[in-house]
Design an enzyme around this catalytic site. Structure first.
Site, PDB file in Angstrom:
ATOM      1  N   ARG A 121      -3.530   9.517   3.552  1.00 39.68           N
ATOM      2  CA  ARG A 121      -2.425  10.315   3.923  1.00 39.68           C
ATOM      3  C   ARG A 121      -1.602  10.478   2.592  1.00 39.68           C
ATOM      4  O   ARG A 121      -0.871  11.558   2.006  1.00 39.68           O
ATOM      5  CB  ARG A 121      -1.499   9.772   4.867  1.00 39.68           C
ATOM      6  CG  ARG A 121      -0.062  10.174   5.219  1.00 39.68           C
ATOM      7  CD  ARG A 121      -0.242  11.696   5.879  1.00 39.68           C
ATOM      8  NE  ARG A 121       1.087  12.250   5.925  1.00 39.68           N
ATOM      9  CZ  ARG A 121       1.079  13.390   6.801  1.00 39.68           C
ATOM     10  NH1 ARG A 121      -0.027  14.222   6.971  1.00 39.68           N
ATOM     11  NH2 ARG A 121       2.170  13.961   6.783  1.00 39.68           N
ATOM     12  N   ASP A 136      -4.628   7.935   8.566  1.00 38.86           N
ATOM     13  CA  ASP A 136      -4.778   7.227   9.843  1.00 38.86           C
ATOM     14  C   ASP A 136      -4.562   8.591  10.874  1.00 38.86           C
ATOM     15  O   ASP A 136      -3.637   9.394  11.008  1.00 38.86           O
ATOM     16  CB  ASP A 136      -4.007   6.206  10.202  1.00 38.86           C
ATOM     17  CG  ASP A 136      -4.281   5.182   9.326  1.00 38.86           C
ATOM     18  OD1 ASP A 136      -5.352   4.887   8.981  1.00 38.86           O
ATOM     19  OD2 ASP A 136      -3.293   4.375   8.792  1.00 38.86           O
ATOM     20  N   LYS A 169       0.999  -1.234   0.027  1.00 38.63           N
ATOM     21  CA  LYS A 169       0.011  -0.074   0.027  1.00 38.63           C
ATOM     22  C   LYS A 169       0.674   1.257  -0.087  1.00 38.63           C
ATOM     23  O   LYS A 169       0.718   2.147  -0.893  1.00 38.63           O
ATOM     24  CB  LYS A 169      -0.830   0.078   1.390  1.00 38.63           C
ATOM     25  CG  LYS A 169      -1.523   1.268   1.421  1.00 38.63           C
ATOM     26  CD  LYS A 169      -2.543   1.115   2.587  1.00 38.63           C
ATOM     27  CE  LYS A 169      -1.884   1.741   4.027  1.00 38.63           C
ATOM     28  NZ  LYS A 169      -1.586   3.268   3.899  1.00 38.63           N
ATOM     29  N   ASN A 170       1.753   1.083   0.771  1.00 39.00           N
ATOM     30  CA  ASN A 170       2.692   2.422   0.878  1.00 39.00           C
ATOM     31  C   ASN A 170       3.664   2.594  -0.209  1.00 39.00           C
ATOM     32  O   ASN A 170       4.414   3.460  -0.188  1.00 39.00           O
ATOM     33  CB  ASN A 170       3.558   2.446   2.365  1.00 39.00           C
ATOM     34  CG  ASN A 170       2.347   2.677   3.694  1.00 39.00           C
ATOM     35  OD1 ASN A 170       1.329   3.115   3.224  1.00 39.00           O
ATOM     36  ND2 ASN A 170       2.914   2.553   4.506  1.00 39.00           N
ATOM     37  N   ASP A 225       4.321   1.104  12.191  1.00 38.63           N
ATOM     38  CA  ASP A 225       2.924   0.323  11.751  1.00 38.63           C
ATOM     39  C   ASP A 225       2.796  -0.943  12.260  1.00 38.63           C
ATOM     40  O   ASP A 225       1.597  -1.690  12.601  1.00 38.63           O
ATOM     41  CB  ASP A 225       3.200   0.004  10.123  1.00 38.63           C
ATOM     42  CG  ASP A 225       3.068   1.489   9.304  1.00 38.63           C
ATOM     43  OD1 ASP A 225       2.225   1.854   8.679  1.00 38.63           O
ATOM     44  OD2 ASP A 225       4.039   2.281   9.585  1.00 38.63           O
TER      45      ASP A 225
HETATM   46  C1  UD1 Z   1       4.344   6.867   6.112  1.00 40.02           C
HETATM   47  C2  UD1 Z   1       3.475   5.804   5.884  1.00 40.02           C
HETATM   48  C3  UD1 Z   1       2.939   5.344   7.567  1.00 40.02           C
HETATM   49  C4  UD1 Z   1       4.348   4.948   8.368  1.00 40.02           C
HETATM   50  C5  UD1 Z   1       5.411   6.066   8.161  1.00 40.02           C
HETATM   51  C6  UD1 Z   1       6.640   6.107   9.034  1.00 40.02           C
HETATM   52  C7  UD1 Z   1       2.598   6.099   3.974  1.00 40.02           C
HETATM   53  C8  UD1 Z   1       1.025   6.228   3.397  1.00 40.02           C
HETATM   54  N1  UD1 Z   1       2.424   5.999   5.232  1.00 40.02           N
HETATM   55  O1  UD1 Z   1       3.945   7.902   6.553  1.00 40.02           O
HETATM   56  O2  UD1 Z   1       2.319   4.016   7.118  1.00 40.02           O
HETATM   57  O3  UD1 Z   1       3.983   4.719   9.731  1.00 40.02           O
HETATM   58  O4  UD1 Z   1       5.584   6.410   6.750  1.00 40.02           O
HETATM   59  O5  UD1 Z   1       7.067   4.654   8.536  1.00 40.02           O
HETATM   60  O6  UD1 Z   1       3.447   5.775   3.579  1.00 40.02           O
HETATM   61  N2  UD1 Z   1       7.204  14.686  10.224  1.00 40.02           N
HETATM   62  C9  UD1 Z   1       7.385  16.024  10.588  1.00 40.02           C
HETATM   63  N3  UD1 Z   1       7.133  16.916   9.509  1.00 40.02           N
HETATM   64  C10 UD1 Z   1       7.038  16.702   8.232  1.00 40.02           C
HETATM   65  C11 UD1 Z   1       6.897  15.138   8.061  1.00 40.02           C
HETATM   66  C12 UD1 Z   1       7.059  14.350   8.801  1.00 40.02           C
HETATM   67  O7  UD1 Z   1       7.392  16.410  11.659  1.00 40.02           O
HETATM   68  O8  UD1 Z   1       7.019  17.319   7.378  1.00 40.02           O
HETATM   69  C13 UD1 Z   1       7.158  13.618  11.580  1.00 40.02           C
HETATM   70  C14 UD1 Z   1       5.845  12.749  11.573  1.00 40.02           C
HETATM   71  O9  UD1 Z   1       5.088  13.586  12.460  1.00 40.02           O
HETATM   72  C15 UD1 Z   1       6.325  11.585  12.206  1.00 40.02           C
HETATM   73  C16 UD1 Z   1       7.766  11.321  11.668  1.00 40.02           C
HETATM   74  O10 UD1 Z   1       8.203  12.592  10.915  1.00 40.02           O
HETATM   75  O11 UD1 Z   1       6.560  11.670  13.489  1.00 40.02           O
HETATM   76  C17 UD1 Z   1       7.680  10.308  10.459  1.00 40.02           C
HETATM   77  O12 UD1 Z   1       6.708  10.783   9.565  1.00 40.02           O
HETATM   78  P1  UD1 Z   1       6.851  10.144   7.907  1.00 40.02           P
HETATM   79  O13 UD1 Z   1       8.160   9.542   7.776  1.00 40.02           O
HETATM   80  O14 UD1 Z   1       6.776  11.652   7.122  1.00 40.02           O
HETATM   81  O15 UD1 Z   1       5.505   9.413   7.767  1.00 40.02           O
HETATM   82  P2  UD1 Z   1       4.343   9.496   6.636  1.00 40.02           P
HETATM   83  O16 UD1 Z   1       5.090   9.564   5.292  1.00 40.02           O
HETATM   84  O17 UD1 Z   1       3.344  10.415   6.919  1.00 40.02           O
END
Ligand code: UD1
Length: 422
Positions: free
Chosen positions: A93, A117, A23-24, A305
């Protein structure tokens, strides 16, 4: 009222299960198709709710999208609509991943803030800061990220944290920028490698995929391609945990076992017999699991996850486990539901201490996100009596044929349809 699952406790899951595309990964690959005019074909796609939602997002940008079984075909026009505000944007997301490609191709993007989520605050500051360093302006206006650039130029970008989404968006903008971009402290998840592989097939020049330094030499244009999505390591690992908590024996195929090296090692520590296969792995658990500690971290650390499954395992293990969550503060909401099932668990919001019990006891519980929903089903399989898991639409967003697979492997689980609305 939403649908729910009725899960009978006491099953031992046995058999073989095939995992399809991640999915991701697929959702980001679909966004990457925006980067090239023409028809891109993506195969091994999971038949989950998020794929047609992402298809809606791409259609709203002017693409033709056909979803046929495990194949998604995207026809991208020469001129894209740069305004992504379809209703589907707020339901997942990954919709935010159209931001980088739109900025790359159209030099402007208005992208509605994404949904997905509810696992904690999910800011976009690193996405925005990366685009700014490439020369784009970026602000949040009326619920949308607005980004605009006369011209994108390569830059040296240091991420504060190896964010998956920020790495993807910056990468997809940088492939069409003038000059060379270096993304340091980039995410190393296999799904990022998959995206780099597809972008390279499209003509992008990327070095360092799978390392924390990605170097991107911008090119003028990309060509459409055909690409097979990598197997879903999170779904694969889910089945590994399912075997461990139900004291079952499962062979899981369709996933690269090296994407799960750490996870499989944790299952071994819990007492499972684990064998890796060329295209998967096998987990056999004959006795009560032993307590194991887990710490969530970006890849190659233990994936956040998978944290609900680690908690489900700890809840029935012999001994006390400590689970530390470093990425998403609200994931521990899952513990409240586990307590309803009789888990002996406490949390301070960052750590959870879980004393395993011999047997959980059934209760009605509510899924707050995809993984929490599946974690509750796993716990229900270990509980005395029949557990009702509510809000299972979350599970449908990420797990193809979940009930059918569970039932085939020996679980007694039924989907109870919602009563018709009056
Ligand atoms: C993706 C996955 C999710 C997984 C996560 C971490 C998808 C659709 N989702 O989410 O299932 O749990 O990676 O492996 O692929 N953060 C910031 N600022 C930003 C971006 C992120 O502070 O601009 C923080 C987030 O709040 C979090 C951390 O960085 O604490 C990791 O987030 P990120 O790796 O970006 O996760 P997603 O891409 O949203």
């Amino acid at each position: 009222m939403s649908e729910h699952f009725r899960v009978e406790g006491g099953a031992r899951l046995v058999g073989e299960v095939e995992v399809v595309g991640a999915k991701n990964s697929v959702l980001k690959l679909m966004a990457a198709a925006l980067l090239a005019e023409g028809t891109t074909t993506i195969t091994n796609c999971p038949e989950i709710l998020d794929v047609p939602l992402m298809a809606d997002v791409l259609r709203s940008l002017g693409c033709g999208v056909d979803v046929d079984g495990d194949t998604v075909t995207i026809t991208t026009p020469a001129e894209l609509n740069h305004h992504a505000d379809s209703a589907s944007m707020g339901k997942l997301r990954a919709s935010v991943c159209v931001l980088g490609p739109l900025v790359g191709r159209c030099k402007r993007a208005v992208v509605a803030l994404p949904g997905g989520d509810a696992i904690g605050s999910r800011p976009l500051d690193m996405h925005q800061s990366g685009l700014r360093q490439l020369g784009a302006s970026s602000s949040i206006e009326h619920g949308c990220v607005v980004a605009e650039a006369e011209d994108l130029r390569g830059a040296q970008i240091w991420l504060d944290f190896p964010s998956v989404g920020a790495t993807e968006n910056i990468l997809m903008a940088a492939v069409l920028a003038n000059g060379t971009t270096v993304i340091d402290n980039a995410a190393r998840e296999p799904e990022i490698v998959d995206l780099c592989t597809m972008l390279a097939q499209m003509g992008a020049k990327i070095e360092g995929a799978g390392t924390s330094t990605l170097t991107v030499h911008g090119v003028r244009s990309l060509q459409p391609t055909r690409h097979r999505v990598i197997g879903d390591r999170i779904v694969g690992a889910t089945w590994g945990f399912a075997a461990a908590v139900t004291r079952g024996a499962l062979t899981v195929r369709g996933v690269d076992p090296h994407h799960l090296d750490l996870v499989l090692d944790k299952l071994r520590m819990a007492g499972a017999e684990v064998a890796t296969l060329e295209d998967g792995f096998r987990v056999v658990m004959d006795s009560r699991p032993r307590a194991v500690d887990f710490v969530t971290l970006p890849y190659p650390g233990f994936a956040t996850d998978l944290q609900p499954f680690a908690i489900a395992l700890a809840a029935v293990a012999d001994g006390t486990s400590m689970i530390t969550e470093n990425l998403f503060e609200s994931r521990f909401r899952f513990i409240e539901e586990m307590v309803r099932l009789g888990a002996d668990a406490r949390t301070d919001g960052h750590h959870a201490v879980i004393r395993g019990v011999e047997r959980l006891s059934s209760a009605p519980v509510w899924a707050s996100d995809i993984r929490a929903g599946v974690g509750l089903v796993l716990a229900g399989l270990c509980a005395q009596g029949v557990t009702e898991v509510w809000d299972v639409f979350h599970i449908d967003r990420g797990y193809p044929r979940f009930v059918e697979n569970m039932a085939r492997l020996g679980a007694t689980i039924h989907r109870i349809a919602a009563p018709p609305e009056r």
